[in-house]
Design a protein around this motif. Structure first.
Motif, PDB file in Angstrom:
ATOM      1  N   MET A   1      -4.249   1.607   7.241  1.00  0.00           N
ATOM      2  CA  MET A   1      -4.382   1.482   5.785  1.00  0.00           C
ATOM      3  C   MET A   1      -4.513   0.021   5.378  1.00  0.00           C
ATOM      4  O   MET A   1      -5.205  -0.303   4.415  1.00  0.00           O
ATOM      5  N   ILE A   2      -3.880  -0.868   6.117  1.00  0.00           N
ATOM      6  CA  ILE A   2      -3.840  -2.281   5.725  1.00  0.00           C
ATOM      7  C   ILE A   2      -4.978  -3.090   6.343  1.00  0.00           C
ATOM      8  O   ILE A   2      -5.601  -3.913   5.673  1.00  0.00           O
ATOM      9  N   ALA A   3      -5.266  -2.879   7.615  1.00  0.00           N
ATOM     10  CA  ALA A   3      -6.200  -3.731   8.361  1.00  0.00           C
ATOM     11  C   ALA A   3      -7.584  -3.890   7.738  1.00  0.00           C
ATOM     12  O   ALA A   3      -8.103  -5.010   7.685  1.00  0.00           O
ATOM     13  N   PRO A   4      -8.241  -2.830   7.223  1.00  0.00           N
ATOM     14  CA  PRO A   4      -9.617  -2.998   6.760  1.00  0.00           C
ATOM     15  C   PRO A   4      -9.800  -4.003   5.628  1.00  0.00           C
ATOM     16  O   PRO A   4     -10.842  -4.649   5.554  1.00  0.00           O
ATOM     17  N   LYS A   5      -8.829  -4.168   4.771  1.00  0.00           N
ATOM     18  CA  LYS A   5      -9.011  -5.049   3.612  1.00  0.00           C
ATOM     19  C   LYS A   5      -8.145  -6.293   3.647  1.00  0.00           C
ATOM     20  O   LYS A   5      -8.109  -7.039   2.674  1.00  0.00           O
TER      21      LYS A   5
ATOM     22  N   ASP B   1      -8.104 -13.796   0.937  1.00  0.00           N
ATOM     23  CA  ASP B   1      -9.024 -14.724   0.278  1.00  0.00           C
ATOM     24  C   ASP B   1      -8.418 -15.239  -1.030  1.00  0.00           C
ATOM     25  O   ASP B   1      -8.685 -16.371  -1.439  1.00  0.00           O
ATOM     26  N   GLU B   2      -7.590 -14.409  -1.669  1.00  0.00           N
ATOM     27  CA  GLU B   2      -6.915 -14.822  -2.905  1.00  0.00           C
ATOM     28  C   GLU B   2      -6.049 -16.057  -2.674  1.00  0.00           C
ATOM     29  O   GLU B   2      -5.754 -16.789  -3.610  1.00  0.00           O
TER      30      GLU B   2
ATOM     31  N   PHE C   1     -10.050 -15.841   6.158  1.00  0.00           N
ATOM     32  CA  PHE C   1      -9.988 -15.313   7.520  1.00  0.00           C
ATOM     33  C   PHE C   1     -11.276 -14.561   7.804  1.00  0.00           C
ATOM     34  O   PHE C   1     -11.713 -13.733   7.018  1.00  0.00           O
ATOM     35  N   LEU C   2     -11.885 -14.854   8.942  1.00  0.00           N
ATOM     36  CA  LEU C   2     -13.167 -14.272   9.294  1.00  0.00           C
ATOM     37  C   LEU C   2     -13.042 -12.929  10.004  1.00  0.00           C
ATOM     38  O   LEU C   2     -13.960 -12.124   9.981  1.00  0.00           O
TER      39      LEU C   2
ATOM     40  N   ILE D   1      -3.796  -9.685  13.931  1.00  0.00           N
ATOM     41  CA  ILE D   1      -3.937 -11.139  13.908  1.00  0.00           C
ATOM     42  C   ILE D   1      -5.190 -11.465  13.106  1.00  0.00           C
ATOM     43  O   ILE D   1      -6.265 -10.922  13.349  1.00  0.00           O
ATOM     44  N   LEU D   2      -5.011 -12.322  12.109  1.00  0.00           N
ATOM     45  CA  LEU D   2      -6.111 -12.793  11.256  1.00  0.00           C
ATOM     46  C   LEU D   2      -6.481 -14.181  11.731  1.00  0.00           C
ATOM     47  O   LEU D   2      -5.608 -14.998  12.015  1.00  0.00           O
TER      48      LEU D   2
END
Length: 192
Positions: free
Chosen positions: A65-69, A75-76, A81-82, A104-105
């Protein structure tokens, strides 16, 4: 007047036979108890394995639920993070450093290690701090000069755990409804 009968006193043989029967009964009881304990142990292990699998499933769902976005959300905070990689394993057998990161971002100069739990606890926050310390050591040994930051995420989180994480210099992510929210740490984010 009735005649009183006296019982024959027990003989050595009769007492010995009774003791032998008692010992055999005790041995059967002990064997039965051991078998019961073995069965209960096996059933307990089976239940523990099922609970562990269910807990892992909930953790996987939370990560999904968290990883995709997550990159977009950070970015805020101007991290840009690429990429976000899930379940990354680091293993340096020579230096005895081994750990896994839920998410890991990464960008060119920074990386953030995110611990994701369905139910986040103080112990899990501390585990992520230990993981960040291992990451710094691993990175130094392998020429990685990036700055490492930490974050913790959860669905079920008490105010105490949230405040603890923020006071440790970690970002805090909480999932609510169809979205999740990021709270920056109290003061400057801790860098490893």
């Amino acid at each position: 007047m009735a005649a009183v009968q006296t019982a024959n006193p027990p003989t050595f043989e009769s007492v010995w036979a009774a003791l032998q029967e008692l010992a055999a009964s005790q041995k059967e009881l002990n064997e039965s108890q051991k078998e019961t304990e073995r069965i209960l142990k096996e059933q307990g292990e089976s239940v523990n394995n099922r609970i562990g699998a269910l807990t892992n499933l909930f953790g996987d769902v939370t990560e999904a639920m968290i990883a995709p976005k997550i990159c977009e959300k950070f970015d805020e905070f101007r991290f840009n993070f690429l990429r976000a990689n899930s379940n990354v394993r680091f293993n340096d057998r020579v230096n005895n450093i081994s750990f896994e990161v839920d998410i890991i971002l990464e960008n060119g100069d920074k990386a953030m290690l995110v611990e994701v739990k369905t139910k986040l606890t103080v112990e899990r926050v501390n585990k992520n701090i230990e993981r960040l310390e291992k990451m710094r050591k691993y990175a130094d040994l392998h020429g990685d000069k990036r700055i490492f930051l930490g974050a913790v995420a959860g669905i079920v989180v008490t105010d105490e755990v949230r405040d603890y994480a923020l006071n440790q210099g970690l970002y805090f992510l909480v999932y609510s409804g169809e979205n999740f929210y990021i709270t920056p740490p109290n003061g400057k984010p801790k860098e490893w």
